[in-house]
Write a protein that holds these residues in place. Structure first.
Motif, PDB file in Angstrom:
ATOM      1  N   GLY A  36      -6.236   7.533   3.272  1.00 22.72           N
ATOM      2  CA  GLY A  36      -5.659   6.395   3.984  1.00 22.72           C
ATOM      3  C   GLY A  36      -6.332   6.009   5.279  1.00 22.72           C
ATOM      4  O   GLY A  36      -5.877   5.098   5.968  1.00 22.72           O
ATOM      5  N   ALA A  82      -9.712   5.246  -8.192  1.00 24.84           N
ATOM      6  CA  ALA A  82      -8.760   5.504  -7.097  1.00 24.84           C
ATOM      7  C   ALA A  82      -9.285   4.948  -5.777  1.00 24.84           C
ATOM      8  O   ALA A  82      -8.539   4.321  -5.012  1.00 24.84           O
ATOM      9  N   VAL A  83     -10.572   5.169  -5.507  1.00 18.35           N
ATOM     10  CA  VAL A  83     -11.174   4.653  -4.275  1.00 18.35           C
ATOM     11  C   VAL A  83     -11.154   3.131  -4.273  1.00 18.35           C
ATOM     12  O   VAL A  83     -10.824   2.493  -3.260  1.00 18.35           O
ATOM     13  N   LYS A 112       1.015   4.065  -2.959  1.00 14.34           N
ATOM     14  CA  LYS A 112       0.730   5.487  -2.691  1.00 14.34           C
ATOM     15  C   LYS A 112       1.857   6.374  -3.206  1.00 14.34           C
ATOM     16  O   LYS A 112       1.609   7.430  -3.804  1.00 14.34           O
ATOM     17  N   GLN A 139      -6.260  -1.840   1.047  1.00 17.76           N
ATOM     18  CA  GLN A 139      -6.547  -2.002   2.473  1.00 17.76           C
ATOM     19  C   GLN A 139      -6.914  -3.450   2.791  1.00 17.76           C
ATOM     20  O   GLN A 139      -6.510  -3.999   3.808  1.00 17.76           O
ATOM     21  N   ALA A 191       0.832  -1.209   0.000  1.00 15.03           N
ATOM     22  CA  ALA A 191       0.000   0.000   0.000  1.00 15.03           C
ATOM     23  C   ALA A 191       0.861   1.252   0.000  1.00 15.03           C
ATOM     24  O   ALA A 191       0.582   2.216  -0.716  1.00 15.03           O
ATOM     25  N   LEU A 228     -10.999   7.906   2.213  1.00 14.34           N
ATOM     26  CA  LEU A 228     -10.387   6.620   1.855  1.00 14.34           C
ATOM     27  C   LEU A 228      -9.077   6.810   1.102  1.00 14.34           C
ATOM     28  O   LEU A 228      -8.088   6.124   1.375  1.00 14.34           O
ATOM     29  N   ILE A 229      -9.062   7.745   0.144  1.00 17.69           N
ATOM     30  CA  ILE A 229      -7.824   8.001  -0.604  1.00 17.69           C
ATOM     31  C   ILE A 229      -6.742   8.520   0.334  1.00 17.69           C
ATOM     32  O   ILE A 229      -5.549   8.235   0.172  1.00 17.69           O
ATOM     33  N   VAL A 273      -7.768   1.855  -3.432  1.00 19.41           N
ATOM     34  CA  VAL A 273      -7.466   2.003  -2.006  1.00 19.41           C
ATOM     35  C   VAL A 273      -8.141   0.909  -1.190  1.00 19.41           C
ATOM     36  O   VAL A 273      -7.525   0.313  -0.293  1.00 19.41           O
ATOM     37  N   GLN A 324      -4.571  13.323   6.830  1.00 13.09           N
ATOM     38  CA  GLN A 324      -4.705  12.385   5.719  1.00 13.09           C
ATOM     39  C   GLN A 324      -5.927  12.725   4.863  1.00 13.09           C
ATOM     40  O   GLN A 324      -5.860  12.672   3.630  1.00 13.09           O
ATOM     41  N   GLY A 361      -6.096  13.722   1.077  1.00 21.01           N
ATOM     42  CA  GLY A 361      -6.985  12.992   0.172  1.00 21.01           C
ATOM     43  C   GLY A 361      -7.886  13.931  -0.607  1.00 21.01           C
ATOM     44  O   GLY A 361      -8.128  13.753  -1.805  1.00 21.01           O
TER      45      GLY A 361
END
Length: 304
Positions: A246, A290-291, A11, A298, A7, A243-244, A294, A258, A262
């Motif tokens: 993190g 993108a979401v 990123k 995760q 992850a 979410l993007i 992520v 974060q 995002g």
């Protein structure tokens, strides 16, 4: 030496690509473009900060925060005849009450937070349309300073940045912030440790309402009017930013900084898509991908 996770590597690669694309896109670094980006960040960003409190606390997300911001904007416009301060306080109070009630139901009854937020969304839309009507305007110009700049930086962005710092301080240095992380990680374990889970949930939702209320004020001031369409869809962008950035979708891990980053990533992506000549539908596709990436990362991280 510990190897970076998949992850983390993903990123970093995405960040390098985004920066490279931004620097190579004509017009991206122009003053009007950067001002537009700052304004866009601030309007949705307050809802993203609100969503972060909800998500860190283990309640995944709320689909009513955009509607809450719209209601706060309407209250703000309706109360401007009593002065800016009274209008702003009324708007923030409205947002706080709306979300705190949801937090009370979720905390006390262990109700599904998504179902509660969907019910709240429907109730807010219906009741506001019946009570207020389609739109609320205000001739009072006391809010115009929110559309201005300070040192060349939009005031709304400065408000958003200040709220990010304040919210981060709450999460990092207060007892509530520590308890919120524990509840989000494992609510049963937190309760067994003597933490009042219901109280933490109510406070988290109340703070989300405060931030949504401030967001509603900024939105109403920006457009000079307010209705239930003003912040429509903001909750989806806010979820994407969280979410993007993190924050763990299952709760217990994340930060306001974060979510700020995002949100910055999303507005940059949207701006680049438009500057490259693509449609708004392509914006949604890009952010959606993108979401999804992520969420997959995760999931892989939890499995490892």
């Amino acid at each position: 030496m510990t190897m970076p996770s998949l992850a983390t590597i993903a990123k970093l690669v995405a960040l390098v690509l985004l920066i490279g694309l931004a620097l190579s896109t004509p017009g991206f670094l122009s003053r009007p473009s950067l001002t537009a980006l700052a304004n866009a960040m601030s309007l949705v960003g307050c809802v993203a900060l609100a969503m972060t409190f909800v998500t860190i606390g283990g309640n995944i997300m709320s689909f009513s925060l955009g509607a809450t911001a719209s209601v706060a904007g309407i209250v703000f416009m309706a109360m401007l005849g009593h002065g800016f301060l009274a209008a702003a306080l009324a708007a923030v109070l409205a947002g706080t009450v709306i979300t705190a009630l949801q937090g009370s139901i979720i905390g006390a009854l262990r109700a599904n937070p998504i179902i509660v937020s969907l019910a709240a969304y429907a109730l807010l839309i219906g009741l506001t349309q019946i009570i207020v009507g389609p739109k609320m305007d205000a001739p009072n110009l006391d809010y115009q300073f929110l559309k201005g700049r300070l040192g060349g930086i939009p005031v709304s962005f400065l408000v958003f940045a200040a709220l990010t710092v304040l919210a981060q301080l709450i999460v990092t240095f207060t007892r509530f912030g520590h308890e919120l992380m524990l509840v989000g990680s494992n609510a049963r374990a937190a309760e067994a440790a003597g933490i009042h889970v219901s109280r933490v949930t109510v406070i988290a939702y109340a703070l989300a309402g405060v931030l949504s209320g401030i967001g509603g004020i900024l939105i109403a001031a920006r457009f000079g009017s307010a209705d239930m369409q003003t912040a429509r869809g903001f909750e989806y962008t806010a979820i994407a930013a969280v979410l993007i950035g993190g924050t763990a979708i299952g709760g217990g891990r994340g930060s306001m900084v974060q979510s700020f980053l995002g949100m910055a990533a999303i507005v940059v992506i949207n701006a680049l898509v438009l500057l490259q000549g693509f449609s708004m539908e392509f914006q949604r596709l890009t952010v959606g991908l993108a979401v999804l990436a992520v969420v997959i990362l995760q999931g892989l991280g939890r499995r490892n």
